[in-house]
Scaffold this motif. Structure first.
Motif, PDB file in Angstrom:
ATOM      1  N   MET A  51       0.809  -1.221   0.000  1.00  0.00           N
ATOM      2  CA  MET A  51       0.000   0.000   0.000  1.00  0.00           C
ATOM      3  C   MET A  51       0.840   1.269   0.000  1.00  0.00           C
ATOM      4  SD  MET A  51      -3.366  -0.927   2.224  1.00  0.00           S
ATOM      5  CE  MET A  51      -4.295   0.379   1.396  1.00  0.00           C
ATOM      6  N   GLN A  52       2.143   1.119   0.045  1.00  0.00           N
ATOM      7  CA  GLN A  52       3.052   2.271   0.180  1.00  0.00           C
ATOM      8  C   GLN A  52       3.685   2.640  -1.169  1.00  0.00           C
ATOM      9  OE1 GLN A  52       3.870   5.059   1.503  1.00  0.00           O
ATOM     10  NE2 GLN A  52       4.405   4.299   3.570  1.00  0.00           N
ATOM     11  N   TYR A  53       4.182   3.866  -1.276  1.00  0.00           N
ATOM     12  CA  TYR A  53       5.052   4.221  -2.399  1.00  0.00           C
ATOM     13  C   TYR A  53       6.205   3.221  -2.453  1.00  0.00           C
ATOM     14  CZ  TYR A  53       3.078   8.985  -2.508  1.00  0.00           C
ATOM     15  OH  TYR A  53       2.254  10.060  -2.606  1.00  0.00           O
ATOM     16  N   GLY A  54       6.702   2.962  -3.633  1.00  0.00           N
ATOM     17  CA  GLY A  54       7.888   2.133  -3.774  1.00  0.00           C
ATOM     18  C   GLY A  54       8.938   2.885  -4.567  1.00  0.00           C
ATOM     19  N   PRO A  55      10.115   2.275  -4.719  1.00  0.00           N
ATOM     20  CA  PRO A  55      11.148   2.914  -5.534  1.00  0.00           C
ATOM     21  C   PRO A  55      10.637   3.125  -6.975  1.00  0.00           C
ATOM     22  CG  PRO A  55      12.035   1.015  -4.342  1.00  0.00           C
ATOM     23  CD  PRO A  55      10.555   0.986  -4.161  1.00  0.00           C
ATOM     24  N   THR A  56      11.086   4.205  -7.603  1.00  0.00           N
ATOM     25  CA  THR A  56      10.638   4.525  -8.962  1.00  0.00           C
ATOM     26  C   THR A  56      10.919   3.377  -9.928  1.00  0.00           C
ATOM     27  OG1 THR A  56      10.909   6.883  -8.608  1.00  0.00           O
ATOM     28  CG2 THR A  56      10.957   6.141 -10.889  1.00  0.00           C
ATOM     29  N   THR A  57      12.041   2.696  -9.763  1.00  0.00           N
ATOM     30  CA  THR A  57      12.390   1.646 -10.719  1.00  0.00           C
ATOM     31  C   THR A  57      11.675   0.322 -10.447  1.00  0.00           C
ATOM     32  OG1 THR A  57      14.323   1.152  -9.373  1.00  0.00           O
ATOM     33  CG2 THR A  57      14.654   2.577 -11.291  1.00  0.00           C
ATOM     34  N   GLY A  58      11.002   0.198  -9.312  1.00  0.00           N
ATOM     35  CA  GLY A  58      10.227  -1.013  -9.065  1.00  0.00           C
ATOM     36  C   GLY A  58      10.419  -1.591  -7.675  1.00  0.00           C
ATOM     37  N   TYR A  59       9.502  -2.486  -7.300  1.00  0.00           N
ATOM     38  CA  TYR A  59       9.521  -3.192  -6.007  1.00  0.00           C
ATOM     39  C   TYR A  59      10.711  -4.152  -6.030  1.00  0.00           C
ATOM     40  CZ  TYR A  59       7.574  -6.704  -2.660  1.00  0.00           C
ATOM     41  OH  TYR A  59       7.354  -7.592  -1.635  1.00  0.00           O
ATOM     42  N   PRO A  60      11.697  -3.950  -5.148  1.00  0.00           N
ATOM     43  CA  PRO A  60      12.946  -4.713  -5.267  1.00  0.00           C
ATOM     44  C   PRO A  60      12.799  -6.235  -5.401  1.00  0.00           C
ATOM     45  CG  PRO A  60      13.252  -2.891  -3.750  1.00  0.00           C
ATOM     46  CD  PRO A  60      11.789  -2.919  -4.089  1.00  0.00           C
ATOM     47  N   PRO A  61      11.922  -6.894  -4.609  1.00  0.00           N
ATOM     48  CA  PRO A  61      11.817  -8.352  -4.792  1.00  0.00           C
ATOM     49  C   PRO A  61      11.317  -8.733  -6.193  1.00  0.00           C
ATOM     50  CG  PRO A  61      10.897  -7.706  -2.674  1.00  0.00           C
ATOM     51  CD  PRO A  61      11.151  -6.435  -3.429  1.00  0.00           C
ATOM     52  N   LEU A  62      10.444  -7.915  -6.767  1.00  0.00           N
ATOM     53  CA  LEU A  62       9.966  -8.215  -8.121  1.00  0.00           C
ATOM     54  C   LEU A  62      11.092  -8.019  -9.135  1.00  0.00           C
ATOM     55  CD1 LEU A  62       7.782  -8.953 -10.173  1.00  0.00           C
ATOM     56  CD2 LEU A  62       7.089  -6.543 -10.209  1.00  0.00           C
ATOM     57  N   LEU A  63      11.858  -6.941  -8.970  1.00  0.00           N
ATOM     58  CA  LEU A  63      12.989  -6.703  -9.869  1.00  0.00           C
ATOM     59  C   LEU A  63      13.947  -7.887  -9.834  1.00  0.00           C
ATOM     60  CD1 LEU A  63      13.767  -2.938  -9.122  1.00  0.00           C
ATOM     61  CD2 LEU A  63      12.993  -3.892 -11.308  1.00  0.00           C
ATOM     62  N   GLU A  64      14.178  -8.401  -8.629  1.00  0.00           N
ATOM     63  CA  GLU A  64      15.121  -9.508  -8.505  1.00  0.00           C
ATOM     64  C   GLU A  64      14.577 -10.777  -9.154  1.00  0.00           C
ATOM     65  OE1 GLU A  64      16.592 -10.124  -4.477  1.00  0.00           O
ATOM     66  OE2 GLU A  64      17.215 -12.140  -5.083  1.00  0.00           O
ATOM     67  N   ALA A  65      13.312 -11.082  -8.869  1.00  0.00           N
ATOM     68  CA  ALA A  65      12.715 -12.311  -9.411  1.00  0.00           C
ATOM     69  C   ALA A  65      12.589 -12.230 -10.937  1.00  0.00           C
ATOM     70  CB  ALA A  65      11.343 -12.542  -8.774  1.00  0.00           C
ATOM     71  N   LEU A  66      12.162 -11.076 -11.413  1.00  0.00           N
ATOM     72  CA  LEU A  66      12.019 -10.912 -12.864  1.00  0.00           C
ATOM     73  C   LEU A  66      13.386 -10.976 -13.535  1.00  0.00           C
ATOM     74  CD1 LEU A  66      10.128 -10.241 -15.257  1.00  0.00           C
ATOM     75  CD2 LEU A  66      10.455  -7.806 -14.708  1.00  0.00           C
ATOM     76  N   GLY A  67      14.379 -10.394 -12.878  1.00  0.00           N
ATOM     77  CA  GLY A  67      15.733 -10.439 -13.410  1.00  0.00           C
ATOM     78  C   GLY A  67      16.227 -11.874 -13.553  1.00  0.00           C
ATOM     79  N   GLU A  68      15.955 -12.698 -12.539  1.00  0.00           N
ATOM     80  CA  GLU A  68      16.366 -14.114 -12.605  1.00  0.00           C
ATOM     81  C   GLU A  68      15.633 -14.856 -13.717  1.00  0.00           C
ATOM     82  OE1 GLU A  68      18.916 -15.876 -11.359  1.00  0.00           O
ATOM     83  OE2 GLU A  68      19.387 -13.783 -10.918  1.00  0.00           O
ATOM     84  N   TRP A  69      14.356 -14.555 -13.827  1.00  0.00           N
ATOM     85  CA  TRP A  69      13.512 -15.188 -14.856  1.00  0.00           C
ATOM     86  C   TRP A  69      14.060 -14.857 -16.253  1.00  0.00           C
ATOM     87  CZ3 TRP A  69       9.339 -13.281 -18.177  1.00  0.00           C
ATOM     88  CH2 TRP A  69       8.390 -14.245 -18.533  1.00  0.00           C
ATOM     89  N   LEU A  70      14.443 -13.608 -16.430  1.00  0.00           N
ATOM     90  CA  LEU A  70      14.983 -13.186 -17.738  1.00  0.00           C
ATOM     91  C   LEU A  70      16.387 -13.756 -17.958  1.00  0.00           C
ATOM     92  CD1 LEU A  70      13.738  -9.472 -17.750  1.00  0.00           C
ATOM     93  CD2 LEU A  70      12.951 -11.301 -19.277  1.00  0.00           C
ATOM     94  N   ARG A  71      17.158 -13.829 -16.889  1.00  0.00           N
ATOM     95  CA  ARG A  71      18.517 -14.383 -17.008  1.00  0.00           C
ATOM     96  C   ARG A  71      18.456 -15.819 -17.546  1.00  0.00           C
ATOM     97  NH1 ARG A  71      23.228 -12.825 -14.440  1.00  0.00           N
ATOM     98  NH2 ARG A  71      22.106 -11.560 -12.909  1.00  0.00           N
ATOM     99  N   LYS A  72      17.503 -16.577 -17.008  1.00  0.00           N
ATOM    100  CA  LYS A  72      17.352 -17.966 -17.464  1.00  0.00           C
ATOM    101  C   LYS A  72      16.979 -18.057 -18.936  1.00  0.00           C
ATOM    102  CE  LYS A  72      16.160 -19.986 -13.018  1.00  0.00           C
ATOM    103  NZ  LYS A  72      15.010 -19.842 -12.131  1.00  0.00           N
ATOM    104  N   LYS A  73      16.376 -17.017 -19.443  1.00  0.00           N
ATOM    105  CA  LYS A  73      16.017 -16.989 -20.863  1.00  0.00           C
ATOM    106  C   LYS A  73      17.164 -16.456 -21.720  1.00  0.00           C
ATOM    107  CE  LYS A  73      11.162 -16.238 -19.737  1.00  0.00           C
ATOM    108  NZ  LYS A  73      10.581 -17.504 -20.217  1.00  0.00           N
ATOM    109  N   GLY A  74      18.280 -16.161 -21.094  1.00  0.00           N
ATOM    110  CA  GLY A  74      19.451 -15.763 -21.870  1.00  0.00           C
ATOM    111  C   GLY A  74      19.698 -14.270 -21.961  1.00  0.00           C
TER     112      GLY A  74
END
Lengths: 395, 395
Positions: free
Chosen positions: A62-85
């Motif tokens: 319910m709170q403001y988050g960092p402009t670039t995104g919610y850190p746990p999502l950035l990390e999980a999405l980053g891993e997901w994309l890393r696995k795709k090359g």
């Protein structure tokens, strides 16, 4: 009012709008939308995720988050994309409010009034509108069944464009997927320049065939000069558009500019839905959900292809999609698409005319029919309506 | 890169950023943020709302919605505003992705590079950045304890501005509320012109005193020429910023332009959180929730006012807030605000320096201290730190 605001009503053909507004009968069969089917959303999974959030997560949601995104999502999405090359070590992610916002941020970063930008022709209407709002000259480059045409691209690069915008995979509206050879040719041409590429991959997860999938490699993954490319993706087709979540993957130089642009657009994307997307992704539910909808969209596509072959006049042609939401049909010579639309609406079906996706709004003799949001039985009925009207008009 | 992108790093003082990045100790007492307290969010109500959504609502929540907003929310919010006296019959609502997006849409509608826009000085940094991204000349107009100064406003109107941006109620950062007389004078001056007004009322619900509230009438409600005014509000302070929901209330002429601008910014605001906001509003939970946080913020404000009176040197002055989140303190002569910030951070507290809110980023001898996000015991401790450093610096 800005020059853009003064011109803004010209961006959309009121004739098309008036026609589409007729298409509101409750029994209307619509091939017009680009949205997933309501019935397919993972509503139970979402309910369960909300029920299992910790107090901390509920508060953060319910709170403001960092402009670039919610850190746990950035990390999980980053891993997901890393696995795709994807080259995650040399790039950074920004969560955006839908991938349309990523496109808008990109436009804000690059377009001064009068600048030239290159797109495919046809191209996604949302991107054309976003670019258009910064008052560039949009130069569209034609495609064939394998992707953007290389010689016209080379010519267009002489116009000193600010960037090239492309959707190489499951194109909206053209339904096609660039061949491996065309991807290579495109990269060879672009790598020899410093012109940035905006690679829109909103539909990339929706492939129909494991075999095809092997040949579909995002440019961002295969380019030797990947810093030239901004890659955008979306949760709209793999979770739900109502979450308004997408992303952009860019090198450090573009990242800092994009962050500052986003800061003054909406400060941050909705934290609430980012928290849900994070849980959906890390639980593995996203991957299994996408697998299930892939097969449904594949089946609908097959139904539609089959119905088109049966009911459309043989002079109508199209490229069979390998994924995504759309079929792009070239009408038989002499059929006016607006006239066709009018008569088809009167018979109880609706689609989108091709001029909607032309950078200059020009008539091009194509229509876009979507199979994403229509159950099988209605696909046959609606396609027959369109085919019958076409045949009548050809007489 | 656009001219904006090339200049964008100049928008933010890196000296301030570097200093603020030091303020990350876990025991740091922060008066810097403008966010509600995590502990105060209605997380149980939200959980209950999600558990009670119908299947239809769950599906709609995950789908694209109309660009102007989720219709049931538009209707409920419209009724809520009508009861507060807003001219709903002659205006239309657009749900925006936070009220910052409303400000951004407005900027996109009005600002061509080089145009003059008028703001208060100081002004909300988010609005300054949003305007700045369209490359205007921002002309700030000073305020006293009753609101914007009328004579300088009259002078500034000669600059042929595109619009005037103001926050008459519970100003961020200035903590002040325009007096009824100043509101009247402002309207008299503005009504004689065709210059549009952007009235930002993100904090309007957070009044402390029923008596005060009677005298606080939004300009949009009281103006005889209300079509001149775009009124923006926010769910961030009455529900949660993570929902990213705000609104703009405008007449038909501005409405159509704003809708088209929003269409190419993010297509629609998050439907998921709009569905939650709708339920929160129609159940009456929003009103009771706001009533409860009002009294908490009021108490924190009283604590802070009391602590400032006790610990700050008597040469520091401020206007006591009637609502909102902030106290705007004029420092004693000779105290450098950056120096003060540096030393206060070293002692374990942090605030925002006044130059952050100056349209030209100029030093102005003020600091902003927020009481919204700090529990009572820490308020006293943190204010004492700031006061002690000030006194030391005065020696």
């Amino acid at each position: 009012m800005t020059r853009f605001s003064q011109s803004v009503s010209a961006l959309r053909s009121s004739a098309i709008r008036d026609l589409m507004s007729l298409a509101t009968r409750p029994d209307m069969i619509s091939f017009a939308g680009g949205m997933p089917d309501n019935e397919l959303f993972p509503i139970h999974e979402v309910q369960e995720i909300v029920d299992n959030l910790s107090v901390k997560e509920q508060q953060v949601a319910m709170q403001y988050g960092p402009t670039t995104g919610y850190p746990p999502l950035l990390e999980a999405l980053g891993e997901w994309l890393r696995k795709k090359g994807f080259p995650m070590d040399t790039n950074k992610l920004i969560i955006t409010t839908g991938s349309l916002q990523a496109i808008n941020i990109w436009a804000k970063m690059f377009i001064d009034p009068g600048d030239v930008v290159l797109t495919e022709n046809p191209a996604f209407i949302g991107a054309l509108s976003a670019f258009g709002s910064y008052m560039p000259t949009i130069h569209g480059i034609n495609m064939d069944g394998h992707g953007i045409l290389i010689e016209p691209l080379k010519e267009a690069l002489k116009l000193d464009p600010k960037f090239l915008y492309i959707t190489p995979t499951f194109h909206n509206p053209a339904g096609l997927t660039y061949s491996p050879e065309r991807r290579r040719e495109l990269l060879d041409v672009m790598n020899a320049t410093e012109v940035p590429i905006l690679e829109d991959d909103a539909y990339g997860e929706l492939w129909f065939d494991e075999e095809d999938k092997q040949h579909i490699v995002p440019l961002k993954v295969q380019s030797e000069k990947e810093q030239q490319i901004c890659y955008t993706g979306s949760f709209s087709k793999i979770f739900g558009p109502g979450m308004r979540l997408g992303w952009m993957l860019v090198g450090e130089e573009f990242y800092r500019k994009a962050e500052l642009c986003k800061q003054c657009i909406d400060a941050c994307s909705p934290t609430f839905t980012q928290v849900l997307a994070h849980r959906f992704l890390v639980s593995g539910q996203l991957d299994s959900y996408v697998a299930s909808v892939r097969s449904i969209y594949h089946k609908r596509c097959e139904y539609m292809v089959d119905a088109i072959k049966r009911y459309f006049p043989s002079e109508a042609s199209f490229v069979e999609p390998k994924g995504g939401f759309y079929i792009w049909v070239k009408l038989p010579d002499g059929i006016d698409e607006m006239e066709l639309l009018k008569e088809v609406i009167a018979e109880g079906a609706v689609f989108v005319v091709g001029s909607t996706f032309d950078p200059q709004g020009a008539s091009n003799g194509y229509i876009r029919v979507s199979y994403c949001n229509t159950a099988e039985d209605k696909i046959e009925k609606g396609i027959k309506i369109i085919g019958d009207v076409m045949k009548k008009m050809m007489k």
